[in-house]
Write a protein that holds these residues in place. Structure first.
Motif, short mmCIF file in Angstrom:
data_model
loop_
_atom_site.label_atom_id
_atom_site.label_comp_id
_atom_site.label_asym_id
_atom_site.label_seq_id
_atom_site.Cartn_x
_atom_site.Cartn_y
_atom_site.Cartn_z
N ALA A 25 -8.50 0.44 -8.31
CA ALA A 25 -7.29 0.78 -7.59
C ALA A 25 -6.20 -0.13 -8.02
O ALA A 25 -6.38 -1.25 -8.38
N ASP A 26 -4.83 0.47 -8.01
CA ASP A 26 -3.72 -0.41 -8.36
C ASP A 26 -3.44 -1.29 -7.14
O ASP A 26 -4.04 -1.15 -6.10
N SER A 27 -2.43 -2.20 -7.32
CA SER A 27 -2.24 -3.20 -6.27
C SER A 27 -1.90 -2.60 -4.93
O SER A 27 -2.24 -3.15 -3.89
N ALA A 28 -1.27 -1.45 -4.91
CA ALA A 28 -0.91 -0.82 -3.64
C ALA A 28 -2.12 -0.32 -2.89
O ALA A 28 -2.10 -0.19 -1.68
N ASP A 29 -3.20 -0.02 -3.60
CA ASP A 29 -4.38 0.56 -2.96
C ASP A 29 -5.51 -0.43 -2.77
O ASP A 29 -6.54 -0.10 -2.21
N GLN A 30 -5.35 -1.64 -3.24
CA GLN A 30 -6.46 -2.58 -3.12
C GLN A 30 -6.47 -3.23 -1.74
O GLN A 30 -5.49 -3.81 -1.30
N PRO A 31 -7.61 -3.13 -1.02
CA PRO A 31 -7.70 -3.76 0.29
C PRO A 31 -7.76 -5.27 0.15
O PRO A 31 -8.20 -5.81 -0.84
N GLN A 32 -7.31 -5.95 1.20
CA GLN A 32 -7.38 -7.40 1.21
C GLN A 32 -8.83 -7.81 1.31
O GLN A 32 -9.64 -7.18 1.96
N THR A 33 -9.17 -8.90 0.66
CA THR A 33 -10.55 -9.38 0.75
C THR A 33 -10.78 -10.05 2.08
O THR A 33 -9.91 -10.71 2.63
N ASP A 34 -11.99 -9.87 2.63
CA ASP A 34 -12.36 -10.55 3.87
C ASP A 34 -12.77 -11.99 3.61
O ASP A 34 -12.78 -12.81 4.48
N ASP A 80 -9.21 -1.79 4.70
CA ASP A 80 -9.94 -0.86 3.84
C ASP A 80 -9.13 0.39 3.53
O ASP A 80 -8.33 0.85 4.34
N ILE A 81 -9.37 0.96 2.35
CA ILE A 81 -8.88 2.30 2.05
C ILE A 81 -9.66 3.24 2.96
O ILE A 81 -10.90 3.25 2.93
N PRO A 82 -9.01 4.04 3.80
CA PRO A 82 -9.75 4.89 4.73
C PRO A 82 -10.69 5.84 4.01
O PRO A 82 -10.34 6.42 2.97
N ARG A 151 -17.45 0.69 3.44
CA ARG A 151 -16.33 -0.24 3.31
C ARG A 151 -16.02 -0.39 1.83
O ARG A 151 -16.80 0.04 0.97
N VAL A 152 -14.87 -0.99 1.53
CA VAL A 152 -14.46 -1.22 0.14
C VAL A 152 -14.60 -2.70 -0.17
O VAL A 152 -14.15 -3.55 0.60
N VAL A 153 -15.25 -3.00 -1.27
CA VAL A 153 -15.46 -4.39 -1.68
C VAL A 153 -15.00 -4.56 -3.12
O VAL A 153 -14.74 -3.60 -3.83
N THR A 154 -14.92 -5.80 -3.54
CA THR A 154 -14.62 -6.14 -4.93
C THR A 154 -15.87 -6.71 -5.57
O THR A 154 -16.43 -7.69 -5.07
#
Length: 431
Positions: A25-34, A80-82, A151-154
């Protein structure tokens, strides 16, 4: 209860067993890391934070359970990206997995292992035991309804430093390996989230998290590593390499380090600082998404007919896992047994004579440890010679393929069970 160092030293000679085996995902779509990840320290991987030694992809249930109050106050949504799909079966699976009733491989489908998990949860909560996600069961699970299915992870950037190795077919060639580790990043990622590579691909069409914008690229950000290694020598399963559906026949991978991906939202993976003394085992637990806080159980009961292992505190059922146990040639040894000890990341002694029940002989080999070992990541040694409870390199076969007398679980369930039992735990095998 947390994992505790075992006082009994298991000599290699005591565990020279072989009855159970082989078989963006580009920066606009990347969720913040927990994760507030720490330096690698002495752990061999980046941790989630100072108070949680799980890896940087660890769960954060508090974020979801407190979401309504926090988000409504701030007018914000989850980082997260829904997820565009509801995935009710997968949501039930990740909740059941959290609370000790293992659904096996998490795939969003009803199947034997999920039905077993529902049976166990229903029994433990005095519900009608139907093995179905019925209204009464949904009501009992309602306290976890804010936990999403995914959930979305890196993927940790440091995973690019890991070595992935093809596992040869020949036993002699396997014995020459230093470690029977993961064959690919994909295989490692699937095991970390208790699922398969195919499911991960379905959750990430075109390499992007489901629900991400079409301009998203699924490319890097950052995060860790995990390894393993240990002592003694046990016994394996009907097949000793991973299945083709896990897309793990070579070290080439679909996913890449630093990539944002959607995964099953498994939890219960917090590792308390100081709870695990063995660094290799700490790395293994982090790589499997298994936490250090496990209930201490008095009794485990393996049912050949039901293909289950139930764990009890007194008369209360606190955990259930689907298992493979025995075959016509090597039936499950019915009766009561003692736990002699545990071996984390054990090597495996391949002995044709033992594996064939005395019908064949041939050269013996010691296979190195690792998640692709015939006995997986842990061996729980029993008082019945050559028999034990252990992991597997083939999680999708659990409850379906036969074993050579021993009791097999997925690596993540076996690791979790190892934190529940001790030498004082009663073991009962029943038909």
């Amino acid at each position: 209860m947390s994992f505790k160092p075992r006082t009994l030293a298991l000599a290699a000679s005591l565990l020279a067993l072989s009855a159970c085996g082989s078989g963006g995902a580009d920066s606009a779509d990347q969720p913040q890391t927990d994760a507030t990840s720490t330096a690698q320290n002495d752990y061999g991987y980046e941790t989630y934070g100072d108070d949680n030694l799980a890896d940087t992809m660890a769960s954060n249930d508090e974020r979801y359970m407190n979401a309504s109050a926090t988000d409504s106050a701030n007018g914000t949504q989850s980082a997260d990206i829904p997820d565009p799909e509801d995935r009710p079966i997968m949501q039930a699976q990740v909740v059941l997995d959290r609370i000790g009733f293992g659904p096996g491989v998490i795939d969003g489908k009803m199947g034997m292992s999920t039905e077993n998990a529902l049976n166990g949860f229903q029994e433990a909560n005095d519900l009608d035991v139907t093995g179905e996600l019925d209204d009464a069961t949904k009501e009992a699970l309602a306290e976890w309804e804010r936990i999403p299915a995914t959930r979305v992870v890196t993927i940790p950037a440091s995973w690019s430093d890991a070595e992935y190795t093809d596992i040869p077919e020949e036993t002699e060639a396997k014995a020459e390996l230093e470690r029977m580790g993961y064959k690919s990043l994909d295989e490692r990622l699937a095991e970390r989230f208790h699922t398969t590579v195919d499911v991960l691909k379905q959750l990430n069409p075109n390499g992007r998290p489901a629900g991400a914008s079409s301009s998203a690229s699924g490319t890097p950000t950052a995060s860790p590593t995990a390894t393993g290694g240990s002592t003694p020598t046990p016994t394996p399963s009907a097949s000793s390499t991973r299945t083709a559906s896990n897309d793990s026949s070579s070290s080439e991978s679909y996913f890449t380090p630093g990539q944002q991906i959607r995964v099953p939202n498994i939890g219960g993976d917090r590792i308390a600082p100081g709870s695990i003394e063995d660094t290799s085992w700490l790395q293994t637990l982090a790589s499997l998404g298994v936490g250090s806080d496990q209930p201490e159980v008095d009794r485990i009961v393996v049912s050949k007919a039901d293909k289950t292992l139930k764990a009890y505190q007194g008369e209360k059922l606190v955990a259930l896992f689907t298992v493979s146990s025995g075959s016509s040639q090597f039936p499950l040894p019915l009766g009561e047994w003692d736990i002699v000890g545990e071996a984390y990341n054990p090597p495996y002694s391949y002995d044709p004579e033992v594996l064939s029940g005395g019908e064949e002989d041939g050269e013996t080999f010691q296979l190195p440890p690792g998640p692709n070992s015939p006995v997986g990541v842990v061996w729980i040694d029993l008082s019945k010679e050559h028999y034990g409870i252990h992991g597997t390199p083939d999680p999708e076969t659990i409850g379906r393929a036969q074993s050579s007398g021993c009791v097999r679980l997925t690596n993540w369930d076996a690791a979790r069970l190892a934190g529940m039992v001790s030498q004082s735990t009663e073991v009962i095998f029943e038909a």
